[in-house]
Design a protein around this motif. Structure first.
Motif, PDB file in Angstrom:
ATOM      1  N   PHE A   1      60.193  56.128 126.119  1.00  0.00           N
ATOM      2  CA  PHE A   1      59.145  56.523 125.181  1.00  0.00           C
ATOM      3  C   PHE A   1      57.788  56.017 125.657  1.00  0.00           C
ATOM      4  O   PHE A   1      57.689  54.899 126.183  1.00  0.00           O
ATOM      5  N   ALA A   2      56.764  56.838 125.435  1.00  0.00           N
ATOM      6  CA  ALA A   2      55.398  56.339 125.620  1.00  0.00           C
ATOM      7  C   ALA A   2      55.066  55.423 124.447  1.00  0.00           C
ATOM      8  O   ALA A   2      55.339  55.754 123.294  1.00  0.00           O
ATOM      9  N   HIS A   3      54.488  54.262 124.728  1.00  0.00           N
ATOM     10  CA  HIS A   3      54.128  53.329 123.651  1.00  0.00           C
ATOM     11  C   HIS A   3      52.960  52.480 124.112  1.00  0.00           C
ATOM     12  O   HIS A   3      52.604  52.442 125.298  1.00  0.00           O
ATOM     13  N   ARG A   4      52.358  51.790 123.173  1.00  0.00           N
ATOM     14  CA  ARG A   4      51.160  50.996 123.437  1.00  0.00           C
ATOM     15  C   ARG A   4      51.477  49.517 123.334  1.00  0.00           C
ATOM     16  O   ARG A   4      51.928  49.046 122.289  1.00  0.00           O
TER      17      ARG A   4
ATOM     18  N   ALA B   1      55.267  54.666 112.131  1.00  0.00           N
ATOM     19  CA  ALA B   1      56.153  55.098 113.209  1.00  0.00           C
ATOM     20  C   ALA B   1      55.773  54.550 114.576  1.00  0.00           C
ATOM     21  O   ALA B   1      56.639  54.452 115.449  1.00  0.00           O
ATOM     22  N   GLY B   2      54.499  54.255 114.814  1.00  0.00           N
ATOM     23  CA  GLY B   2      54.101  53.734 116.122  1.00  0.00           C
ATOM     24  C   GLY B   2      54.320  54.752 117.222  1.00  0.00           C
ATOM     25  O   GLY B   2      53.609  55.738 117.331  1.00  0.00           O
ATOM     26  N   SER B   3      55.338  54.548 118.021  1.00  0.00           N
ATOM     27  CA  SER B   3      55.674  55.486 119.088  1.00  0.00           C
ATOM     28  C   SER B   3      56.561  56.620 118.594  1.00  0.00           C
ATOM     29  O   SER B   3      56.784  57.598 119.308  1.00  0.00           O
ATOM     30  N   GLY B   4      57.111  56.498 117.390  1.00  0.00           N
ATOM     31  CA  GLY B   4      58.014  57.509 116.850  1.00  0.00           C
ATOM     32  C   GLY B   4      59.417  57.442 117.409  1.00  0.00           C
ATOM     33  O   GLY B   4      60.189  58.394 117.276  1.00  0.00           O
ATOM     34  N   SER B   5      59.792  56.306 118.006  1.00  0.00           N
ATOM     35  CA  SER B   5      61.104  56.231 118.654  1.00  0.00           C
ATOM     36  C   SER B   5      62.245  56.440 117.663  1.00  0.00           C
ATOM     37  O   SER B   5      63.241  57.104 117.989  1.00  0.00           O
TER      38      SER B   5
ATOM     39  N   ALA C   1      53.892  62.853 119.067  1.00  0.00           N
ATOM     40  CA  ALA C   1      54.062  64.255 119.424  1.00  0.00           C
ATOM     41  C   ALA C   1      54.544  64.396 120.861  1.00  0.00           C
ATOM     42  O   ALA C   1      55.438  65.186 121.165  1.00  0.00           O
ATOM     43  N   ALA C   2      53.963  63.605 121.763  1.00  0.00           N
ATOM     44  CA  ALA C   2      54.357  63.667 123.173  1.00  0.00           C
ATOM     45  C   ALA C   2      55.796  63.186 123.358  1.00  0.00           C
ATOM     46  O   ALA C   2      56.562  63.770 124.140  1.00  0.00           O
ATOM     47  N   ASN C   3      56.201  62.155 122.654  1.00  0.00           N
ATOM     48  CA  ASN C   3      57.569  61.647 122.772  1.00  0.00           C
ATOM     49  C   ASN C   3      58.585  62.656 122.258  1.00  0.00           C
ATOM     50  O   ASN C   3      59.655  62.842 122.852  1.00  0.00           O
TER      51      ASN C   3
END
Length: 427
Positions: free
Chosen positions: A243-246, A276-280, A306-308
């Protein structure tokens, strides 16, 4: 013997089918479309019980019975009821083309990868959630759960919910189109493509055969081996690298594994991922077949979710807003995951506990937040349990050796809805 004949989607009824029948049972339009033997009793299907009792009288005397049904009577049809009551060995089933097969044929699409769900005589929320989650769905409709009701629910799922924030589609398309097939096989057959909003604004009458809900960007799909709903993923609790995350602001896979086990996402469910943050969590719930809504207050987080979702080939509705205010316009969930924390956490847990049908799971890093979250769950009618998750992962060291690297501990609480007892209520 009971002869069960599927009709009504184009193929004429062979004249010999009714020859010798002493009882003919079916819907009014099916009965009106055929010439009955002069001596045959006719029963128009309404409530099933009286018709089944009359059929039993005839069968008990070995008098021939014909039941007329729509399409394939073994597909969400009357064969199940008749087999349970009289035994499969007493049935001679002559299947016609199902309304689902006919509708997909009219629009030129394969349907081995379609999910078929019945809303006839059932709560339509399951059908709605399946339509939210999957790109190709056929819905068998009924009174109170037709194209208008389906369109109204999906209009809010993929447009702006009343009183809520604007969901950002988490797939290349995300938008659904409804194909309403009415009176299939008759002289007045209609197959109409409409948006959910257009479907919601119309009175469709009683002739709707089936509604197809399609994501036009994904309706062809790939080659399938197993028909129906896609097989579940080979694994879950994916590594954070998936996952993309910050700045590592993501629910770690150890925590996510237990959270998913307690959420129990499945086909027909709706799950909220709040904060949700990264939405994982939302993405993993969608991979397991559930419809998912991710609520995130950070604009860059919305784009990341959305990207994840797109990267994992699933659809997630993303609501840009802060809980609990952003929850007001969303449809009620079966399960909720709440991540993050902050001073607003008790209010968020309370709001979710008022709406969730089955369970609420809360992840927290701060011990100070646990009592208030637990009180919010129990106050909302949930039993509450929880654990402190502490894990250490293998990490390499110079010299081809390995150490254990401790991850930050996380408190995971889960509340399960306590069934309302009718004990003591006057009957």
């Amino acid at each position: 013997m009971i002869t069960v004949v599927g009709t009504g989607t184009g193929a004429p009824l062979p004249p010999e089918t009714l020859a010798g029948a002493e009882l003919v049972v079916g819907g009014r339009r099916h009965l009106d479309a055929v010439r009955l033997p002069a001596e045959a009793e006719r029963i128009v299907l309404g409530p099933l019980a009286p018709a089944l009792d009359t059929i039993e009288e005839y069968v008990g005397k070995d008098r021939p019975v014909v039941v007329l049904a729509s399409g394939d009577p073994g597909f969400f049809g009357i064969v199940r009821v008749l087999a349970e009551r009289f035994g499969a060995d007493r049935l001679d089933v002559r299947a016609g083309v199902s309304s689902v097969a006919a509708a997909f044929a009219r629009v030129g699409l394969p349907w081995d990868d379609a999910v078929v769900v019945s809303a006839h005589g059932r709560d339509p929320r399951t059908a709605v959630n399946v339509c939210r989650a999957h790109p190709k769905v056929a819905v068998l409709t009924g009174p109170g759960s037709g194209p208008a009701e389906l369109g109204a629910a999906l209009r809010h799922a993929f447009g702006k919910p009343p009183g809520g924030s604007l969901p950002v589609p988490a797939s290349a398309s995300g938008a659904r189109v409804l194909v309403v097939a009415s009176a299939l096989g008759s002289a007045v057959e209609r197959v109409e493509w409409v948006t959910p909003a257009e479907a919601a604004a119309r009175d469709w009458g009683p002739d709707v055969s089936v509604v197809l809900c399609l994501d036009e960007a994904r309706v062809l799909g790939g080659v399938r081996t197993v028909a129906g709903a896609p097989a579940g993923p080979a694994g879950w609790a994916l590594d954070e690298r998936e996952f993309a995350h910050r700045d590592s602001m993501i629910t770690k896979f150890e925590v996510r594994a237990l959270a998913l086990a307690r959420l129990g996402p499945r086909l027909g469910d709706l799950v909220w991922d709040v904060g949700a943050g990264s939405g994982s969590v939302a993405v993993e719930c969608a991979r397991l077949g559930a419809a998912a809504v991710a609520v995130e207050k950070a604009a860059d987080g919305v784009e990341r979710i959305a990207a994840n979702a797109l990267a994992h080939g699933v659809h997630v509705d993303v609501v840009h807003g802060s809980a609990p205010e952003a929850l007001s316009g969303l449809p009620d969930p079966d399960a909720v995951f709440i991540g993050g924390g902050g001073a607003e956490l008790p209010a968020v847990v309370t709001a979710c506990a008022l709406r969730a049908r089955r369970t609420v799971v809360v992840a927290m890093a701060a011990l100070d937040r646990v009592p208030a979250a637990r009180a919010a769950l129990t106050g909302g009618g949930f039993s509450c349990d929880g654990v402190l998750l502490q894990s250490s992962r293998l990490a390499p060291l110079p010299g081809d050796v390995t150490r254990l690297a401790a991850a930050n501990p996380v408190f995971l609480l889960w509340g399960t809805r306590i069934p309302v007892s009718d004990e003591g209520v006057d009957q």
